[in-house]
Design a protein around this motif. Structure first.
Motif, mmCIF file in Angstrom:
data_model
loop_
_atom_site.group_PDB
_atom_site.id
_atom_site.type_symbol
_atom_site.label_atom_id
_atom_site.label_comp_id
_atom_site.label_asym_id
_atom_site.label_seq_id
_atom_site.Cartn_x
_atom_site.Cartn_y
_atom_site.Cartn_z
ATOM 1 N N LEU A 1 0.825 -1.206 0.000
ATOM 2 C CA LEU A 1 0.000 0.000 0.000
ATOM 3 C C LEU A 1 0.861 1.258 0.000
ATOM 4 O O LEU A 1 0.498 2.266 -0.597
ATOM 5 N N LYS B 1 -7.249 -2.014 -4.786
ATOM 6 C CA LYS B 1 -6.965 -1.307 -3.539
ATOM 7 C C LYS B 1 -7.914 -1.779 -2.439
ATOM 8 O O LYS B 1 -7.510 -1.962 -1.290
ATOM 9 N N SER B 2 -9.170 -1.985 -2.791
ATOM 10 C CA SER B 2 -10.150 -2.467 -1.819
ATOM 11 C C SER B 2 -9.725 -3.818 -1.247
ATOM 12 O O SER B 2 -9.862 -4.080 -0.043
ATOM 13 N N GLU C 1 -1.342 7.177 -6.866
ATOM 14 C CA GLU C 1 -2.364 7.437 -7.882
ATOM 15 C C GLU C 1 -1.937 6.945 -9.255
ATOM 16 O O GLU C 1 -2.766 6.571 -10.067
ATOM 17 N N ALA D 1 1.746 2.134 -3.432
ATOM 18 C CA ALA D 1 0.622 2.233 -4.364
ATOM 19 C C ALA D 1 0.085 3.648 -4.359
ATOM 20 O O ALA D 1 -0.649 4.046 -3.473
ATOM 21 N N GLY E 1 -2.909 0.786 -6.444
ATOM 22 C CA GLY E 1 -3.533 1.641 -5.449
ATOM 23 C C GLY E 1 -4.856 2.206 -5.871
ATOM 24 O O GLY E 1 -5.325 3.172 -5.299
ATOM 25 N N SER E 2 -5.480 1.653 -6.869
ATOM 26 C CA SER E 2 -6.747 2.224 -7.316
ATOM 27 C C SER E 2 -7.760 1.128 -7.570
ATOM 28 O O SER E 2 -7.427 -0.036 -7.765
ATOM 29 N N LEU F 1 -6.626 -4.982 -1.084
ATOM 30 C CA LEU F 1 -5.457 -4.763 -0.245
ATOM 31 C C LEU F 1 -5.870 -4.241 1.131
ATOM 32 O O LEU F 1 -5.319 -4.664 2.156
ATOM 33 N N LEU F 2 -6.835 -3.345 1.146
ATOM 34 C CA LEU F 2 -7.316 -2.824 2.428
ATOM 35 C C LEU F 2 -7.970 -3.922 3.254
ATOM 36 O O LEU F 2 -7.803 -3.986 4.474
#
Length: 370
Positions: A200, A215-216, A205, A203, A210-211, A218-219
């Motif tokens: 993260l 990204k979801s 923009e 990652a 990271g998008s 990874l979170l």
């Protein structure tokens, strides 16, 4: 090595992209997932299913081809589609004699300690009864300020709730890649990730990691990993993928987890928005991290937000680094009056004293331990 593959309790999240086809919900895909879950049950494992697809089911029912952009219409379609989605899951699991149970949650449900414990007890009872809990976010009432964000992150919090040994994300992507495979067909998949935080951190923009949907995920892996639950990202459209991966096949991306938290500390780490923040001096940060000490009023420099006694607060260093999350023994107004003082002075300032500590170490989860 992928520890967690032999987990006795799993949370399996199925994304909309896996469940939908050109005509809306893909009933064959649902049947295939049900087959795999039934096989896991035959192995003696417990499975909690987090399922997207309510909006898609509503669109199928009304014959809509485009997903609406405004929230009220999305919520209306979710209301129309949720009973249809459950009916389809019932049909998918019927050949295996497995009953399904609908559970709708909002972020607010899991932010309240009492409601969290109620949800935990209900899910435990459903598993004891041999049912397959099918969980979805309660889209008809969940407004932006109380939403999980998506079912990836909901599934991570559910994994902590039921104390699962593994979180499996069935997605339309094969794995986490070093680069965006759509832009670079030679991009290589990443088989294992030791630190989600490191991924993260790199990652931005301009980085596809990271998008969007990745990204979801990874979170979600970070949320699960912080309480000791590994995450397995798999290509959900591939037949038998879950069974193959759990049997040791090198598929998808495996996100390792660190220290295991259970009970109240797992709940603390799962909170979306603690009620307030306490800024600590450097000595207090060292005492918490190095000695496992409680937080005393002398170590508090600033109080942010309004919160009551017993509510969760985020602990930050003077530089803004998150130290951990804990339950406050005093309300925000009380801490503002006693901050920087010795514990022996609390009664003289307030006229009473609950405890010597602002946050006791038994009700404190440190970030570095997750």
């Amino acid at each position: 090595m992928r520890p967690g593959l032999s987990a006795k309790r799993l949370v399996v999240k199925v994304g909309s992209a896996v469940l939908t086809g050109e005509r809306g919900l893909d009933l064959e895909a649902m049947a295939e997932i049900a087959r795999q879950v039934a096989a896991l049950r035959e192995e003696g494992r417990e499975v909690v299913l987090v399922s997207s697809g309510a909006v898609a089911a509503g669109m199928r029912r009304l014959g809509l081809k485009e997903r609406p952009k405004d929230m009220p219409k999305k919520q209306a379609l979710a209301a129309l589609g949720q009973p249809l989605l459950m009916a389809f899951w019932q049909e998918a699991f019927a050949p295996f004699g497995l009953p399904v149970a609908q559970v709708l949650l909002t972020a607010e449900d899991l932010s309240s300690r009492s409601r969290y414990l109620n949800a935990k007890a209900t899910l435990r009872a459903l598993l004891d009864l041999g049912a397959i809990p099918v969980i979805n976010e309660n889209d008809t009432v969940a407004f932006e300020e109380i939403r999980f964000g998506d079912n990836d992150q909901l599934s991570a919090r559910v994994a902590a709730l039921v104390e699962a040994g593994l979180l499996a994300l069935l997605s339309d992507v094969d794995a986490l890649y070093e680069e965006d495979p759509k832009k670079n067909p030679q991009a290589r998949p990443i088989a294992e990730v030791e630190s989600v935080e490191a991924v993260l951190a790199h990652a931005g923009e301009e980085n596809p990691l990271g998008s969007g949907g990745m990204k979801s995920k990874l979170l979600a892996a970070r949320i699960a990993g912080r309480v000791g639950i590994p995450t397995l990202l798999l290509p959900g459209k591939r037949p038998g993928v879950l069974l193959q991966a759990l049997s040791g096949a090198s598929l998808g991306t495996y996100f390792h987890a660190r220290r295991r938290y259970r009970g109240e500390k797992a709940w603390l780490f799962g909170l979306l928005r603690p009620k307030g923040e306490l800024i600590l001096d450097r000595g207090a940060v060292r005492a918490l991290k190095e000695r496992g000490a409680s937080l005393l009023p002398a170590g508090v420099k600033e109080v942010r937000g309004r919160f009551g006694r017993g509510e969760a607060v985020r602990l930050l260093s003077e530089e803004g680094e998150e130290v951990g999350v804990g339950l406050a023994n005093y309300a925000s107004e009380e801490i503002a009056r006693i901050k920087g003082r010795q514990s022996a002075e609390i009664e003289g300032v307030l006229g009473y004293r609950y405890t010597e500590e602002v946050v006791h170490r038994d009700h404190l989860a440190l970030k570095e331990e997750a």
